[in-house]
Design an enzyme around this catalytic site. Sequence first.
Site, PDB file in Angstrom:
ATOM      1  N   HIS A  82       0.826  -1.220   0.000  1.00 14.61           N
ATOM      2  CA  HIS A  82       0.000   0.000   0.000  1.00 14.61           C
ATOM      3  C   HIS A  82       0.856   1.264   0.000  1.00 14.61           C
ATOM      4  O   HIS A  82       0.491   2.283   0.590  1.00 14.61           O
ATOM      5  CB  HIS A  82      -0.951   0.031   1.201  1.00 14.61           C
ATOM      6  CG  HIS A  82      -1.963  -1.077   1.217  1.00 14.61           C
ATOM      7  ND1 HIS A  82      -3.238  -0.949   0.733  1.00 14.61           N
ATOM      8  CD2 HIS A  82      -1.869  -2.365   1.652  1.00 14.61           C
ATOM      9  CE1 HIS A  82      -3.899  -2.079   0.871  1.00 14.61           C
ATOM     10  NE2 HIS A  82      -3.079  -2.964   1.428  1.00 14.61           N
ATOM     11  N   ASN A 155     -10.217  -2.810   2.566  1.00 17.46           N
ATOM     12  CA  ASN A 155      -9.947  -2.825   1.128  1.00 17.46           C
ATOM     13  C   ASN A 155     -11.243  -2.602   0.357  1.00 17.46           C
ATOM     14  O   ASN A 155     -12.329  -2.631   0.938  1.00 17.46           O
ATOM     15  CB  ASN A 155      -9.363  -4.181   0.710  1.00 17.46           C
ATOM     16  CG  ASN A 155      -7.859  -4.275   0.949  1.00 17.46           C
ATOM     17  OD1 ASN A 155      -7.201  -3.282   1.244  1.00 17.46           O
ATOM     18  ND2 ASN A 155      -7.325  -5.475   0.816  1.00 17.46           N
TER      19      ASN A 155
HETATM   20 FE1  HDE Z   1      -2.407  -4.651   5.470  1.00 21.57          FE
HETATM   21  N1  HDE Z   1      -0.601  -3.852   5.945  1.00 21.57           N
HETATM   22  N2  HDE Z   1      -1.752  -6.455   6.128  1.00 21.57           N
HETATM   23  N3  HDE Z   1      -4.116  -5.539   4.853  1.00 21.57           N
HETATM   24  N4  HDE Z   1      -3.041  -2.921   4.786  1.00 21.57           N
HETATM   25  C1  HDE Z   1      -0.250  -2.579   5.753  1.00 21.57           C
HETATM   26  O1  HDE Z   1       0.810  -1.265   7.347  1.00 21.57           O
HETATM   27  C2  HDE Z   1      -0.654  -6.654   6.872  1.00 21.57           C
HETATM   28  C3  HDE Z   1      -4.462  -6.838   5.013  1.00 21.57           C
HETATM   29  C4  HDE Z   1      -4.299  -2.620   4.357  1.00 21.57           C
HETATM   30  O2  HDE Z   1      -3.250   3.603   3.971  1.00 21.57           O
HETATM   31  C5  HDE Z   1       1.059  -2.244   6.383  1.00 21.57           C
HETATM   32  O3  HDE Z   1       1.095   0.957   7.616  1.00 21.57           O
HETATM   33  C6  HDE Z   1      -0.598  -8.032   7.281  1.00 21.57           C
HETATM   34  C7  HDE Z   1      -5.863  -7.037   4.771  1.00 21.57           C
HETATM   35  C8  HDE Z   1      -4.389  -1.226   4.010  1.00 21.57           C
HETATM   36  O4  HDE Z   1      -1.614   3.517   5.416  1.00 21.57           O
HETATM   37  C9  HDE Z   1       1.484  -3.553   7.055  1.00 21.57           C
HETATM   38  C10 HDE Z   1      -1.684  -8.632   6.735  1.00 21.57           C
HETATM   39  C11 HDE Z   1      -6.336  -5.802   4.448  1.00 21.57           C
HETATM   40  C12 HDE Z   1      -3.126  -0.700   4.261  1.00 21.57           C
HETATM   41  C13 HDE Z   1       0.336  -4.460   6.705  1.00 21.57           C
HETATM   42  C14 HDE Z   1      -2.415  -7.629   6.022  1.00 21.57           C
HETATM   43  C15 HDE Z   1      -5.243  -4.881   4.509  1.00 21.57           C
HETATM   44  C16 HDE Z   1      -2.310  -1.777   4.751  1.00 21.57           C
HETATM   45  C17 HDE Z   1       2.074  -1.645   5.481  1.00 21.57           C
HETATM   46  C18 HDE Z   1      -2.083 -10.085   6.810  1.00 21.57           C
HETATM   47  C19 HDE Z   1      -7.773  -5.438   4.069  1.00 21.57           C
HETATM   48  C20 HDE Z   1      -2.661   0.707   4.018  1.00 21.57           C
HETATM   49  C21 HDE Z   1       2.217  -0.210   5.926  1.00 21.57           C
HETATM   50  C22 HDE Z   1      -2.452 -10.463   8.085  1.00 21.57           C
HETATM   51  C23 HDE Z   1      -8.713  -5.705   5.103  1.00 21.57           C
HETATM   52  C24 HDE Z   1      -2.931   1.617   5.172  1.00 21.57           C
HETATM   53  C25 HDE Z   1       1.335  -0.061   7.031  1.00 21.57           C
HETATM   54  C26 HDE Z   1      -2.570   3.034   4.828  1.00 21.57           C
HETATM   55  C27 HDE Z   1      -0.997  -1.642   5.128  1.00 21.57           C
HETATM   56  C28 HDE Z   1       0.291  -5.708   7.150  1.00 21.57           C
HETATM   57  C29 HDE Z   1      -3.590  -7.926   5.308  1.00 21.57           C
HETATM   58  C30 HDE Z   1      -5.423  -3.502   4.220  1.00 21.57           C
HETATM   59  C31 HDE Z   1       2.829  -4.119   6.650  1.00 21.57           C
HETATM   60  C32 HDE Z   1       0.489  -8.667   8.109  1.00 21.57           C
HETATM   61  C33 HDE Z   1      -6.630  -8.345   4.888  1.00 21.57           C
HETATM   62  C34 HDE Z   1      -5.596  -0.496   3.467  1.00 21.57           C
HETATM   63  O5  HDE Z   1       1.562  -3.408   8.436  1.00 21.57           O
END
Ligand code: HDE
Length: 709
Positions: A82, A155
């Site tokens: 993202h 999402n």
């Molecule tokens: Fe994320 N995800 N994610 N994700 N995600 C990040 O956090 C992570 C997942 C989502 O506009 C990171 O600040 C793991 C699902 C959005 O700043 C990180 C897992 C969904 C955004 C991270 C998921 C998301 C992130 C990277 C599996 C939809 C952007 C930078 C368990 C429900 C937020 C940060 C923004 C961002 C980890 C799965 C949505 C690395 C470990 C499912 C919208 O922490």
Amino acid sequence: MSAIVEKAVNATIGDAKQRQLEPFRLEGNDKTPLTTYWGAKIADTDHALKAGPRGSTLLEDFHNREKISHFDHERIPERVVHARGAGAFGEFKLHTPLTGLTTAKILTDTSKITPAYVRFSTVGGSRGSADSVRDPRGFAARLYTDEGNWDIVGNNIPIFFIQEAIKFPDLVHAVKPEPHNEIPQAQTAHDNAWDFMGLHPQSTAMQMWILSDRAIPRSYRMMQGFGVHTFRLINAEGKSTFVKYHWTPHLGTHSLVWDEALKLAGQDPDFHRRDLWDAIEAGAYPKWELGVQLVNEEDEHKFDFDLLDATKIIPEDIVPVKNIGTLTLNANPVDFFTEVEQVAFCTQHIVPGMDFTSDPLLAGRNFSYHDTQISRLGINFGDIPVNRPVCPFMTNQQDGQMAMWGKKNRTRYHPNRFDAVPVTAPEKGGFQHFAEVMAGVKERLNGPKFNEYVNQATLFYNSMSEAEKEHMVSAAQFELSKCGDSIVHQNAIARFALIDHDFAVKVAQEFPHVKLPEPSKPNHGNKSSFLSQITGKTQTFTAAGRKVAIYLLPGFEYSQIASAVAAFEAASIMVKYVGPATGEIKSSSGQSVVAEFTFENSRSTYFDAIVFVGGSGDDYAKKLKVGRLIHAVREAYMHLKAIGATGNAVKWLTSVCLPGDVEYQGGVTLSNGVVLAEDVGTGAEFAEKFIDGVSKHRVWDRVVSHIAA
Ligand code: HDE
């Protein structure tokens, strides 16, 4: 500083007046003379201090050193996923309280307007990648409630690729550019991505969503958002209700077509960021309804899927979405870096009256977001204004890099002799986790229903209209055609065959070497009536918020557009003029119109629909053979957009641009979704037909011949 950020700064420590540093925080603006970071005015910022005009540069030049050194440190790590996004501020207003289901005031108090912030993003690409790529979109919403920040980090697709957070590094490593050559940027169309998906059953349903039009949204303003996981609401008696969150856009959920998305990646890589920015600047504030799907605690096991499995939806046909409040985005950030790049969402930011379920994906996220912010922004990321709550807050945490908050508490521990910074009992609003009964054997397993991967992938495919199904076949063919390894084709298509054999057969037409498995199980035939963007039950079709280009052809007559433009604006359409040059352009009768774009610098892809305004004169059609314009007509036609032509542009369009596809039959003619009027008259009928076409988003039944393609 945006109003919300200002409010957050002022709310620090609960009592802004107590802040020791207050007198030192004078804001600079662009009239403030240039100074060093430390306030000394600068007399020359263009020449370094030297020993004579041709002499060596002197180390004592602190301004030169400060300027270059700060520049050297401008970058922070981009988000692992993202990284590419855009954000905006706004507000949330509850209209339907969830009384009795939760103690959270944000969900029960309809009198309150809560400041809000949303960051939209793509997932796979780097910070500078294109907006229009095929990818899920992030929809991370923050509500600055009176009881603390509530982040719904969701999402635009209601499910995810994996069920377990421990698989996230595998997924992301597979989807990101391949490690040996860092190709391709921001796409899943490569061997590693489809290798992983072909071999990873958990991703079966999500594959269908990312092959669908959902993965190429028309606009951030036209996307749904989903919390994805099942969460809990907790009431005053400690009773829990399961909840899934939905954001539904007032403008409807709409997408680009693939050819448009591909072109836009080069023609305007900032397409979505610009669209959001422009709409907010124009006062066309995007709005969403916050909806909830509620499931009683007792009903947890009544579904054929597990509520804890984030690869499954709760079909709306089974549990309807109840809309409870409206989110409006109405302010662009003032400074992108401090307010968008440094915004730090965390799934664990919830407020009293809410809780998590044991969804294993959510559990991992609750660790990951805080952890990732530490590496991007440092342990005091909460001190950054956009991240601060707007309610009073106080912690016993102290020190760490970049601590910016002059705390007044002399005892940073609990208990203490002053009873300072007391804790709050749950009855008085202190956070309390749901008293969930838990027992189990320590093991690496999931609930048995987690092991069914195909039913909802098939349900999704079955629910699409014919046009959407065709898009999915082409998308799969495109994605796999960029994979070089035949084993990748084989595995991916074998997985498609489990979902719908016919779908797999169609995709395989471009991969004759693939050995299609025999149909193992017939398609169950079930559909949901809410999933299609064309026929979905709750879908909205409106011309509001759309960008329409009016092409001012040489010798155009003002009378042929004036009334239509008034009607477009009354329908909240954003009108943009395209002319042979930018600036003021005179019509044949002397009135002038200001063109923002030129024929040469714009493309039909920038707009939702286009109108060509001509004048009078017979030889016009023969003369106007400008390739760029003819291409604009054919391209918009092929992209199934509403097109209009007036005056002698009608003859030009029917005889030069789209001969055989579009025919003029006098008056106001609607031919294959093209509205033609040699004389618009009052303009009412022309405008009505055109606006109707714009509001339908695409002319799905248009016949596209070889000329247009
Ligand atoms: Fe994320 N995800 N994610 N994700 N995600 C990040 O956090 C992570 C997942 C989502 O506009 C990171 O600040 C793991 C699902 C959005 O700043 C990180 C897992 C969904 C955004 C991270 C998921 C998301 C992130 C990277 C599996 C939809 C952007 C930078 C368990 C429900 C937020 C940060 C923004 C961002 C980890 C799965 C949505 C690395 C470990 C499912 C919208 O922490």
